[in-house]
Design a protein around this motif. Structure first.
Motif, short mmCIF file in Angstrom:
data_model
loop_
_atom_site.label_atom_id
_atom_site.label_comp_id
_atom_site.label_asym_id
_atom_site.label_seq_id
_atom_site.Cartn_x
_atom_site.Cartn_y
_atom_site.Cartn_z
N LYS A 69 0.82 -1.21 0.00
CA LYS A 69 0.00 0.00 0.00
C LYS A 69 0.86 1.26 0.00
N GLU A 74 -1.57 6.83 -4.80
CA GLU A 74 -2.88 7.14 -4.25
C GLU A 74 -3.42 5.93 -3.50
N GLU A 76 -6.38 5.09 -2.60
CA GLU A 76 -7.61 4.49 -3.12
C GLU A 76 -7.34 3.52 -4.26
N THR A 79 -6.61 0.15 -2.79
CA THR A 79 -7.85 -0.52 -2.41
C THR A 79 -8.52 -1.16 -3.62
N GLU A 80 -8.55 -0.44 -4.74
CA GLU A 80 -9.14 -0.98 -5.96
C GLU A 80 -8.37 -2.21 -6.44
#
Length: 306
Positions: A69, A74, A76, A79-80
């Protein structure tokens, strides 16, 4: 996390049974020119190859056990990825994609990444891998060429405005303060166009060619770049004494098949070293400007005397 998954061993020198046959992960990927990363099912980093260390600026010791991570530009997007491409059942089309990462320095960059789950013969997910290729420079060149074409083909812009726009674009690309188009005849160096954040040089201003770095470009009839004049042969050049220009990149300018003058970009401040691609790129800028000067010459808009 799926209940039937099994983690990759945390020891980067040990490969789990069945993941890559008889090959350990480092043996298979160590010498690839592109960056390679392997993580366990918890997305904690197990191993990276030397190319990854060079690209991201981290050592394997710094990364081992850390979440992937932290590498994404970014949060997000990470997470995607976990829900899609790096889920337990990604679609085949999900294995290659573009994504931005963040280096240890904090600088972000665009990549072409190929990766997905690592499975054993039974289909159990043992971890994840990714092969990462930096495409930020390639994409920047593509966008630059697109903008050059857009400016040159814009019929709503007059020739003068086009040249000024190209010089401004060149200053942004080469990270310089000034861009200049010259006409050279004998030892006379005449400014035709100038774009600068520092000083406005009027069209028609004349210098002795020997007092410019462009004199070296005219001698060699080839592009020339210097990112730190004081640390180069330019430190004894009369141009350095007169103008204290640290950064310079210039190229011969051809108009109607004849050596006409020069195109150059410069700054009083040093910058990081130029790359071979920059010498090729300034030739592209010169080609576009040469077309515009050919039009001005044909329509008697250039203040030159034969």
């Amino acid at each position: 996390m799926a209940p039937d998954t099994k983690p990759i061993l945390a020891d980067p020198d040990v490969s789990p049974n069945g993941v890559l046959g008889d090959f350990r992960v480092p043996d298979l990927f160590r010498d690839l020119p592109d960056a390679v990363i392997v993580a366990n099912v918890e997305r904690r980093i197990v191993w990276v190859n030397p190319a990854f260390e060079s690209l991201f600026g981290y050592s394997l010791q710094e990364l081992t056990g850390e979440l992937t991570k932290d590498l994404y530009a970014e949060a997000e997007v990470y997470t995607e990825m976990c829900q899609g491409r790096y889920g337990t059942m990604p679609a085949p089309s999900d294995h290659s994609y573009e994504v931005r990462y963040r280096r240890k320095s904090g600088k972000t960059f665009l990549t072409q990444t190929t990766g997905g789950p690592i499975r054993n013969p039974a289909g159990d997910t043992l971890g994840f891998f990714a092969i990462i290729k930096d495409i930020s420079k390639t994409r920047a060149y593509e966008e630059l060429l697109h903008r050059l074409f857009h400016i040159s083909s814009d019929q709503s812009m007059e020739s003068t405005a086009k040249v000024q726009a190209i010089l401004k674009l060149g200053c942004a690309h080469f990270q310089t303060d000034s861009g200049l188009v010259s006409w050279v005849r004998d030892d006379r160096y005449t400014v035709l166009y100038n774009y600068s954040d520092l000083v406005d040089i009027a069209r028609g201003t004349t210098f002795s060619l020997g007092d410019t770095y462009c004199s070296e470009v005219m001698k060699s009839n080839a592009p020339l770049a210097c990112h730190s004049a004081r640390k180069s042969n330019f430190s004894t050049h009369s141009c350095y004494d007169l103008f204290l220009l640290e950064t310079y990149i210039g190229v011969p300018l051809i108009v109607d098949g004849t050596l006409f003058g020069t195109l150059n970009f410069s700054s009083p401040e040093e910058r990081h070293p130029f790359e071979p691609g920059d010498l090729e790129m300034i030739k592209m800028f010169a080609a576009w400007i040469g077309q515009q000067l050919s039009f001005e010459k044909a329509t008697n808009q250039l203040p030159i005397q034969s």
